[in-house]
Design a protein around this motif. Sequence first.
Motif: not given
Length: 194
Positions: A30-32, A68-72, A138-142, A146-151
Amino acid sequence: MRKWKRVEGPSGPRFRSALAAHEVELLSSLVTSLLGMLDDREASAPRDELAEITGMRTGNSVAPQDDTMKRLLPDFYRPATEHPAGSSAAESLNSALRSLHEPEILDAKREAAQRLLDTLPAAGGKFELSEQDAHAWASAVNDVRLALGTMLDIGADGPDRLPGDHPMSGHLDVYQWLTVLQEYLVVSLMGGSR
């Protein structure tokens, strides 16, 4: 995943937990993917000759088109009310702020994601983080949430469940797992236990 345990030491707090091998593999994937999205966004920025001369980096002046990028990378300014003359002033302000600050925001997101990857226990198991590493986690998991939640189109009202035959039902479980991982870490960072 185990809960996080905060341990006070002479050089500051340390944060301990454990992840199963499959959890490490999932989080790494996911992080990659997040890093790839951030790299793609940075690569889409137009070439800026002034930046090449002055050394001041500039980024995209246009908001991302992908949800997704709009959310990030949301707009910097949202007017409280619609202006009778239109929204061109807000768009102009957002464009300028985005161009100036997006490179640093992308760098910060990328650095946090890379720190998470660098501190993951390779084959799973127990691990310990410094306070700085825990903040990066905490920042990376957030960002991944956000990305997964948007999807998944998760808003304030859910969904809490998807039908078992829904193609994204497994992703909702991952989203909820990330939520718990982040929540327990944030509580530990705040000095509490849960």
